[in-house]
Design a protein around this motif. Structure first.
Motif, PDB file in Angstrom:
ATOM      1  N   GLN A 132       0.678  -0.859  -0.298  1.00  0.00           N
ATOM      2  CA  GLN A 132       0.083  -0.298  -0.377  1.00  0.00           C
ATOM      3  C   GLN A 132       1.314   0.497  -0.039  1.00  0.00           C
ATOM      4  O   GLN A 132       1.665   1.566   1.137  1.00  0.00           O
ATOM      5  CB  GLN A 132      -0.757   0.101   0.888  1.00  0.00           C
ATOM      6  N   GLN A 133       0.755   1.969  -0.996  1.00  0.00           N
ATOM      7  CA  GLN A 133       1.418   2.757  -1.090  1.00  0.00           C
ATOM      8  C   GLN A 133       3.211   3.426  -0.940  1.00  0.00           C
ATOM      9  O   GLN A 133       4.148   3.122  -0.481  1.00  0.00           O
ATOM     10  CB  GLN A 133       1.417   4.657  -0.052  1.00  0.00           C
ATOM     11  N   CYS A 134       4.045   2.150  -1.736  1.00  0.00           N
ATOM     12  CA  CYS A 134       4.905   1.822  -2.052  1.00  0.00           C
ATOM     13  C   CYS A 134       5.609   0.680  -1.012  1.00  0.00           C
ATOM     14  O   CYS A 134       6.146   0.241  -0.939  1.00  0.00           O
ATOM     15  CB  CYS A 134       5.403   2.871  -2.097  1.00  0.00           C
ATOM     16  N   ARG A 135       4.413   0.597   0.074  1.00  0.00           N
ATOM     17  CA  ARG A 135       5.237   0.025   0.993  1.00  0.00           C
ATOM     18  C   ARG A 135       4.474  -1.286   1.710  1.00  0.00           C
ATOM     19  O   ARG A 135       3.369  -0.792   1.335  1.00  0.00           O
ATOM     20  CB  ARG A 135       5.455   0.971   2.499  1.00  0.00           C
ATOM     21  N   PRO A 136       5.249  -2.843   2.376  1.00  0.00           N
ATOM     22  CA  PRO A 136       4.964  -3.519   2.674  1.00  0.00           C
ATOM     23  C   PRO A 136       3.724  -3.522   3.677  1.00  0.00           C
ATOM     24  O   PRO A 136       3.549  -2.810   4.426  1.00  0.00           O
ATOM     25  CB  PRO A 136       5.955  -4.637   2.599  1.00  0.00           C
ATOM     26  N   ILE A 137       2.880  -4.350   3.937  1.00  0.00           N
ATOM     27  CA  ILE A 137       1.578  -4.104   5.174  1.00  0.00           C
ATOM     28  C   ILE A 137       2.040  -5.364   5.804  1.00  0.00           C
ATOM     29  O   ILE A 137       2.024  -6.077   5.189  1.00  0.00           O
ATOM     30  CB  ILE A 137       0.589  -4.830   3.781  1.00  0.00           C
ATOM     31  N   GLY A 138       2.574  -5.057   7.153  1.00  0.00           N
ATOM     32  CA  GLY A 138       3.186  -6.411   7.978  1.00  0.00           C
ATOM     33  C   GLY A 138       2.245  -6.986   8.409  1.00  0.00           C
ATOM     34  O   GLY A 138       2.852  -8.808   8.103  1.00  0.00           O
ATOM     35  N   LYS A 139       1.013  -6.698   8.864  1.00  0.00           N
ATOM     36  CA  LYS A 139       0.107  -8.050   8.474  1.00  0.00           C
ATOM     37  C   LYS A 139      -0.215  -8.643   7.643  1.00  0.00           C
ATOM     38  O   LYS A 139      -0.319 -10.383   7.676  1.00  0.00           O
ATOM     39  CB  LYS A 139      -1.139  -7.069   9.170  1.00  0.00           C
ATOM     40  N   ALA A 140      -0.752  -8.516   6.209  1.00  0.00           N
ATOM     41  CA  ALA A 140      -0.895  -9.257   5.478  1.00  0.00           C
ATOM     42  C   ALA A 140       0.606 -10.310   4.891  1.00  0.00           C
ATOM     43  O   ALA A 140       0.749 -11.403   4.954  1.00  0.00           O
ATOM     44  CB  ALA A 140      -1.143  -8.543   4.349  1.00  0.00           C
ATOM     45  N   LEU A 141       1.933  -9.154   5.500  1.00  0.00           N
ATOM     46  CA  LEU A 141       3.116 -10.449   4.882  1.00  0.00           C
ATOM     47  C   LEU A 141       3.259 -11.296   6.062  1.00  0.00           C
ATOM     48  O   LEU A 141       3.718 -12.563   5.950  1.00  0.00           O
ATOM     49  CB  LEU A 141       4.051  -9.812   4.574  1.00  0.00           C
ATOM     50  N   ASP A 142       2.613 -11.335   7.275  1.00  0.00           N
ATOM     51  CA  ASP A 142       2.856 -11.943   8.717  1.00  0.00           C
ATOM     52  C   ASP A 142       1.882 -13.092   8.163  1.00  0.00           C
ATOM     53  O   ASP A 142       2.219 -14.702   8.257  1.00  0.00           O
ATOM     54  CB  ASP A 142       1.964 -11.585   9.493  1.00  0.00           C
ATOM     55  N   MET A 143       0.824 -13.329   7.303  1.00  0.00           N
ATOM     56  CA  MET A 143      -0.266 -14.583   7.025  1.00  0.00           C
ATOM     57  C   MET A 143       0.663 -14.765   5.771  1.00  0.00           C
ATOM     58  O   MET A 143      -0.122 -16.578   5.421  1.00  0.00           O
ATOM     59  CB  MET A 143      -1.557 -13.791   6.360  1.00  0.00           C
ATOM     60  N   SER A 144       1.178 -14.901   4.582  1.00  0.00           N
ATOM     61  CA  SER A 144       1.783 -14.977   3.584  1.00  0.00           C
ATOM     62  C   SER A 144       3.180 -15.289   3.237  1.00  0.00           C
ATOM     63  O   SER A 144       3.808 -16.094   2.343  1.00  0.00           O
ATOM     64  CB  SER A 144       1.619 -13.913   2.187  1.00  0.00           C
ATOM     65  N   VAL A 145       4.209 -14.914   3.986  1.00  0.00           N
ATOM     66  CA  VAL A 145       5.541 -14.680   3.321  1.00  0.00           C
ATOM     67  C   VAL A 145       6.061 -15.375   5.015  1.00  0.00           C
ATOM     68  O   VAL A 145       6.123 -14.543   5.877  1.00  0.00           O
ATOM     69  CB  VAL A 145       5.998 -13.756   3.112  1.00  0.00           C
ATOM     70  N   PRO A 146       6.759 -16.176   4.627  1.00  0.00           N
ATOM     71  CA  PRO A 146       7.829 -16.793   6.354  1.00  0.00           C
ATOM     72  C   PRO A 146       8.878 -15.528   6.732  1.00  0.00           C
ATOM     73  O   PRO A 146       8.838 -14.594   5.380  1.00  0.00           O
ATOM     74  CB  PRO A 146       8.326 -18.270   5.645  1.00  0.00           C
TER      75      PRO A 146
END
Length: 542
Positions: free
Chosen positions: A60-74
């Motif tokens: 979102q606005q060029c920055r990673p969304i931490g909560k979404a990455l917690d769900m999808s990326v190690p």
């Protein structure tokens, strides 16, 4: 006719207004050299990235969304207490797993269950943090993870281009003159720089950058020789130091331009179009009278007379008159025949004194380039904005260059190079023994300062050691040796996998040995530059 150095020192002036004008032309053209040599930092910048996850918004606005990455990326926890997300894998979850609220997702899953399900490679591509770079060749062609080596390849082939240009344009300048070789380099640099902007794929990008590197190398080598050949013996260090300062200035300007232009194609276009400023060089840039004296004395006399007029000197007629007797007889005809022949690298090695000197120079250039890039590639601990860090790294070179102006004028050419080489070596050996931290980084930066001074000092030294008829060939061949060192330097860091201090220790020992080799070279301060191969063989004997 008197020797050219004597004409300069006794009559025309060693660094008059004419020479200052030539020096301005050479320095001004060094600015885009800084652009092209350092542009890979921004053209091939690798921003933070992670796998594209189908069905989930992770940016979102060029920055990673931490909560979404917690769900999808190690991820793993870093030293600062934050999270470092995997760049090349994602969790193996069925399509549609994310079409629920965050609370509902974590009600179904846990970090342990996500890990237990296994991971996939980035089969849907990558998403990139675009805050620092909106576009680079890495983001456009996905040069990450298993394709990361392609990014390294672009830099390696650019270095091969530098090597190619050093040999080709150095030889061309000796055969056909400094001026046509120099103008051709500026033209090729502009044409292929603009072509790089519109490269539709990585293959053409690499090819175009290869030719940009070749032309840039030619500009460096030929301009160094032109600057040295227009001035007298006492002014060679001054012109040898001023030119690379503008290279560093180009790097500092590059930091500002890259800060304002975050798209790699627009940035490449901007730095390439700057070469249009050098179109007037076709009329302004003169041929080296020192080179002309070995090829066309009539034209050499024209330029010398023009130099004298610009410097406000009335040149006595006898200065340019040909000597009678032996000088205009067989000896003079022999010298003209020698200077008109075409030379090869074998001429650098044909006679014993020249052979020893050439091999020493090649070794020192190889070591300096290998160590300079080796140290530079390891200084990655600086925090903060990449543009600010880049600006600082370029600015630190300026005092290193400037120090030579004092040292080589006061102590000669050999002693400063020897001192810088030894200081670099000792600094790197101590660095190898220190634990990671601020002190280790500071000492490595001091070593970089010293190797910068040593590398530029030996370039000034080299210009004065080779005779005029093979000066560009010698400089080009020495530069070739340097490019080989730069090419293998990254591979030497593989030794760190065996023993962490090994690269710094090896670089330190190499530089100490390079410094000791300097002791076998003759001093050139205040000496007339050798003209022919015979002069070069006799120069410094005893």
């Amino acid at each position: 006719m008197l020797p050219f150095d004597e004409i300069l020192s006794r009559y025309v002036g060693e660094f008059g207004w004419y020479q200052r004008w030539v020096m301005f032309l050479m320095c001004f053209a060094e600015v885009p050299v800084g652009f092209h040599m350092l542009s890979a930092v921004f053209l091939a910048g690798s921003p933070v990235h992670h796998c594209t996850v189908p069905g989930l918004q992770t940016m979102q606005q060029c920055r990673p969304i931490g909560k979404a990455l917690d769900m999808s990326v190690p991820w793993t926890e870093n030293e600062q207490g934050g999270r470092t997300y995997s760049k090349c894998t994602r969790y193996d979850l069925p399509k549609g797993s994310f079409n629920v609220s965050s609370a509902a997702f974590w009600h179904i899953h846990s970090p342990e269950s996500l890990s237990a399900g296994g991971t996939l490679s980035c089969d849907r591509g990558w998403e990139y943090d675009c805050e620092t770079f909106t576009s680079t060749i890495v983001t456009e062609w996905d040069l990450v993870c298993s394709s990361n080596w392609l990014k390294q390849l672009t830099t390696s082939l650019y270095m091969v281009g530098l090597l190619f240009g050093a040999v080709v344009f150095g030889d061309m300048a000796d055969r056909f003159g400094r001026r046509p070789a120099y103008l051709l380099c500026l033209l090729v640099q502009c044409v292929f720089g603009v072509a790089t902007t519109f490269a539709p794929n990585l293959v053409l990008f690499v090819i175009f950058r290869f030719f940009v590197g070749a032309a840039t190398s030619g500009v460096i080598i030929v301009s160094a020789v032109i600057a040295a050949e227009f001035v007298g013996p006492t002014e060679r260090v001054k012109v040898g130091v001023l030119r690379p300062v503008f290279y560093a200035v180009g790097g500092m300007i590059m930091a500002g331009v890259a800060y304002g232009i975050r798209d790699w194609r627009l940035l490449q276009l901007a730095i390439s179009l700057s070469n249009l400023l050098y179109i007037p060089y076709y009329w302004w840039c003169p041929e080296s009278p020192r080179w002309l004296l070995s090829r066309d004395k009539a034209k050499a006399k024209e330029i010398i007379l023009k130099m004298a007029a610009t410097n406000g000197v009335n040149l006595p007629g006898h200065v340019l008159e040909e000597k009678l007797g032996e000088d205009s007889g067989t000896k003079n005809e022999t010298e003209q025949e020698e200077t008109r022949r075409n030379y090869t690298v074998l001429d650098l090695l044909r006679t014993p004194n020249m052979r020893m000197r050439t091999l020493i120079i090649f070794s020192i250039w190889f070591v300096n380039s290998c160590v300079f890039y080796g140290v530079s590639l390891n200084i990655t601990d600086l925090s903060g904005d990449v543009h600010v860090n880049f600006l600082i790294s370029c600015a630190v070179e300026v005092p290193a260059y400037a120090s030579l102006l004092f040292l080589q004028e006061r102590f000669g050419r050999k002693i400063p190079v020897l001192a810088y080489e030894l200081l670099t070596g000792v600094g790197l050996i101590i660095t190898a023994a220190l634990p990671a931290g601020g002190l280790r980084l500071t000492l490595a930066m001091i070593s970089k300062f010293c190797i910068t001074g040593g590398a530029q000092g030996v370039m000034i030294y080299t210009v004065e050691l080779f005779p005029t008829v093979i000066r560009n060939l010698g400089m080009g061949s020495a530069s070739t040796s340097a490019r080989v060192g730069a090419t293998i330097s990254p591979f030497m860091w593989l030794l760190a996998d065996v023993w962490r201090p090994a690269p710094f220790l090896l670089f330190g020992v190499m530089t100490v040995l390079g410094g000791l080799l300097c002791m076998l070279l003759p001093e050139t301060k205040g000496e007339q530059l050798p003209q022919t191969l015979e002069d070069g063989e006799e120069f410094g004997k005893g």
